[in-house]
Enzyme design. Structure first.
Site, PDB file in Angstrom:
ATOM      1  N   HIS A 217       0.831  -1.224   0.000  1.00 35.35           N
ATOM      2  CA  HIS A 217       0.000   0.000   0.000  1.00 35.35           C
ATOM      3  C   HIS A 217       0.861   1.267   0.000  1.00 35.35           C
ATOM      4  O   HIS A 217       0.414   2.313   0.456  1.00 35.35           O
ATOM      5  CB  HIS A 217      -0.952   0.037   1.200  1.00 35.35           C
ATOM      6  CG  HIS A 217      -1.678  -1.245   1.442  1.00 35.35           C
ATOM      7  ND1 HIS A 217      -2.935  -1.499   0.910  1.00 35.35           N
ATOM      8  CD2 HIS A 217      -1.330  -2.359   2.125  1.00 35.35           C
ATOM      9  CE1 HIS A 217      -3.322  -2.717   1.276  1.00 35.35           C
ATOM     10  NE2 HIS A 217      -2.360  -3.262   2.011  1.00 35.35           N
TER      11      HIS A 217
ATOM     12  N   SER B 215      15.898  21.490 -15.067  1.00 33.34           N
ATOM     13  CA  SER B 215      14.684  22.245 -15.376  1.00 33.34           C
ATOM     14  C   SER B 215      15.096  23.543 -16.039  1.00 33.34           C
ATOM     15  O   SER B 215      16.119  24.132 -15.699  1.00 33.34           O
ATOM     16  CB  SER B 215      13.918  22.521 -14.084  1.00 33.34           C
ATOM     17  OG  SER B 215      13.092  23.653 -14.261  1.00 33.34           O
TER      18      SER B 215
ATOM     19  N   LYS C 177      16.642  21.595  -9.839  1.00 31.43           N
ATOM     20  CA  LYS C 177      16.002  20.342 -10.217  1.00 31.43           C
ATOM     21  C   LYS C 177      16.942  19.352 -10.908  1.00 31.43           C
ATOM     22  O   LYS C 177      17.814  19.726 -11.680  1.00 31.43           O
ATOM     23  CB  LYS C 177      14.815  20.622 -11.166  1.00 31.43           C
ATOM     24  CG  LYS C 177      13.675  21.373 -10.523  1.00 31.43           C
ATOM     25  CD  LYS C 177      12.918  20.580  -9.471  1.00 31.43           C
ATOM     26  CE  LYS C 177      11.991  19.564 -10.081  1.00 31.43           C
ATOM     27  NZ  LYS C 177      10.789  20.140 -10.689  1.00 31.43           N
TER      28      LYS C 177
ATOM     29  N   GLU D 134      10.286   8.835 -16.535  1.00 25.71           N
ATOM     30  CA  GLU D 134       8.956   9.400 -16.806  1.00 25.71           C
ATOM     31  C   GLU D 134       8.515   9.126 -18.245  1.00 25.71           C
ATOM     32  O   GLU D 134       7.366   8.769 -18.499  1.00 25.71           O
ATOM     33  CB  GLU D 134       8.967  10.911 -16.570  1.00 25.71           C
ATOM     34  CG  GLU D 134       9.140  11.305 -15.123  1.00 25.71           C
ATOM     35  CD  GLU D 134       9.351  12.802 -14.998  1.00 25.71           C
ATOM     36  OE1 GLU D 134       8.364  13.518 -14.796  1.00 25.71           O
ATOM     37  OE2 GLU D 134      10.505  13.255 -15.126  1.00 25.71           O
TER      38      GLU D 134
END
Ligand code: ARG
Length: 468
Positions: free
Chosen positions: A155, A276, A282, A289
């Site tokens: 979970h 970024s 970043k 992704e």
């Protein structure tokens, strides 16, 4: 094409020609189309259907067309409908009238079925090789971090401590099933359709066994109608690829989570991260992704062909040329994802301070405390309740198990003794010494088995693919 419009008075509408042409995508079949044609011509000559000299002229012509294609010198003309017509037309330009004998005892229906099968067989070999390399990357990451402990999750809540190597070997298992699925798909792809003609078989004395031998097939299609209308093998490749991408997307998701500031379990190599354009701090896990995103298109390609094939009457229907674009895209996507993941996984650095800290927090030893009470004579259900109350007490006091005193333990159950302090992350892991469990002894064995499986000489019956 003049010869296939023989019965018509009118030229084809320009838009209609463009709309129905598969040449913009099926040019990729050319190496297989030429291989198939050369084998076909050899067979025709062997059977005395054409002469040896004619066969040589055609074969030489096909070889020079292959060179033109390889060197980018081949001129694609859209009005030629597909790669099969384009090659045949060029053959006519090169060798003249005799080119017309190539298509004896053959239809584009069994020809395209052959090309697709050769193409998918090659794709399966490449996929298996890429999968093996990727599995090797998982093994090497596991080996480099053999003693690293992480929280195992259910979970997405911290559940029990596990070895990182055990977690990585879970992925190894998934990709091992993918290997088996692609090998299984190979069995049904490895069927030679030539000789089926348009749908009913051909009237010439062809030698289908010879063709199968020349082209490296282990079986011959037993029904001509099925042979020209079957695209199950393309769908099966797409289904196996979808499952494999699903596995990659799950790993991608964990890489994204684990490389983020909240988990901070791993550091991605800069070669596989992106900055970024706006926020200088970043370091984004873009490769993972994009893989997570690309999984969708591979599912889409599978569904698209399933829908294309749905309710199609026998035998060949032109709808079926829609099988190609999606297949090519699926193969390209899967192979590039496996390739880039191999490099990314190999270069992952584990932040051991953080994994250790996470594994010692969050009451991960609660199950072990319950098992401790069972060993002291309690029932598991009772022990579960006692530890649950202990956890809520510890949460309230903002203490870890390690920070509780023996008398605090004893206030929940008299079965607790001094040796409760020996329940540690290490003891928890070592205790799960069951086949398939996370104990170091078991993981060591699993790693050895995995290493054996990816050895190139393992299951070397079908040498090229590595399938048995
Ligand atoms: N381009 C066609 C395809 O990909 C080749 C077979 C065409 N056959 C035909 N009878 N028009 O399916």
């Amino acid at each position: 094409m003049s010869h296939i419009r023989g019965r018509f008075q009118k030229a084809a509408d320009e838009l209609a020609v463009k709309y129905t042409s598969s040449l913009p995508f099926d040019w990729r079949l050319y190496p297989y189309d030429i291989r198939g044609s050369i084998a076909h011509v050899r067979m025709l000559a062997k059977q005395g259907i054409i002469s040896q000299e004619e066969a040589e002229v055609i074969t030489d012509g096909l070889a020079s067309i292959r060179e033109e294609l390889e060197q980018g010198k081949f001129e694609f003309k859209l009005e030629l409908e597909d790669i099969h017509m384009a090659i045949e037309a060029r053959l006519g330009e090169l060798v003249g009238e005799v080119a017309g004998k190539l298509h004896t005892a053959r239809s584009r229906n069994d020809q395209v079925a052959l090309d697709m099968r050769l193409f998918v067989k090659e794709a399966i070999s490449e996929t298996l090789a890429s999968l093996r390399q990727f599995q090797q990357a998982l093994i090497s990451l596991a080996e480099e971090n053999k003693s690293v402990v992480i929280p195992g999750y259910t979970h997405l809540q911290p559940a029990q401590p596990v070895l990182l190597a055990h977690h990585l070997l879970a992925y190894f298992e998934m990709f091992q099933r993918d290997v088996e699925r692609f090998c299984d798909c190979l069995k049904r792809t490895d069927v030679m359709p030539l000789g089926s003609g348009a749908l009913a078989g051909v009237t010439y004395n062809v030698d289908r066994e010879f063709l199968a031998g020349e082209l490296g097939f282990s079986q011959i299609s037993p029904n001509s109608i099925d042979a020209v209308s079957d695209r199950d093998f393309v769908i099966e490749y797409g289904a196996a690829a979808s499952l494999c991408m699903m596995h990659l997307s799950r790993l991608a998701e964990e890489i994204i989570l684990w490389s983020g500031a909240e988990f901070s379990f791993i550091e991605l190599d800069e070669a596989y991260a992106t900055g970024s354009s706006l926020m200088p701090q970043k370091k984004n896990p873009d490769v993972a992704e994009v893989a997570r995103g690309k999984t969708g298109r591979v599912y889409g390609n599978l569904l698209s062909l399933l829908v294309t094939m749905k309710a199609l009457p026998l035998s060949y229907n032109r709808d079926m040329q829609e099988d190609k674009d999606g297949l090519f895209d699926t193969i390209d996507t899967l192979l590039s994802t496996l390739g880039v993941f191999t490099g990314m996984v190999k270069t992952i650095k584990v932040k051991v301070e953080n994994t250790e800290r996470a594994a010692s927090q969050g009451y991960l030893l609660a199950t072990d405390l319950a098992d401790y009470l069972v060993r002291k004579g309690g029932t598991f259900r009772n022990a579960h309740g006692i530890v649950a109350r202990l956890v809520s007490y510890a949460v309230e006091k903002d203490k870890s198990f390690g920070e509780l005193s023996l008398s605090e333990f004893k206030s929940f159950s008299p079965l607790f003794g001094e040796d409760v302090k020996s329940v540690t992350v290490a003891s928890s892991i070592a205790a799960r010494d069951v086949i398939g469990g996370t104990a170091p002894r078991q993981v060591e064995k699993a790693l050895a088995a995995a290493k054996k499986m990816v050895r190139p000489d393992f299951k070397r019956v079908n040498k090229k693919s590595g399938c048995s």
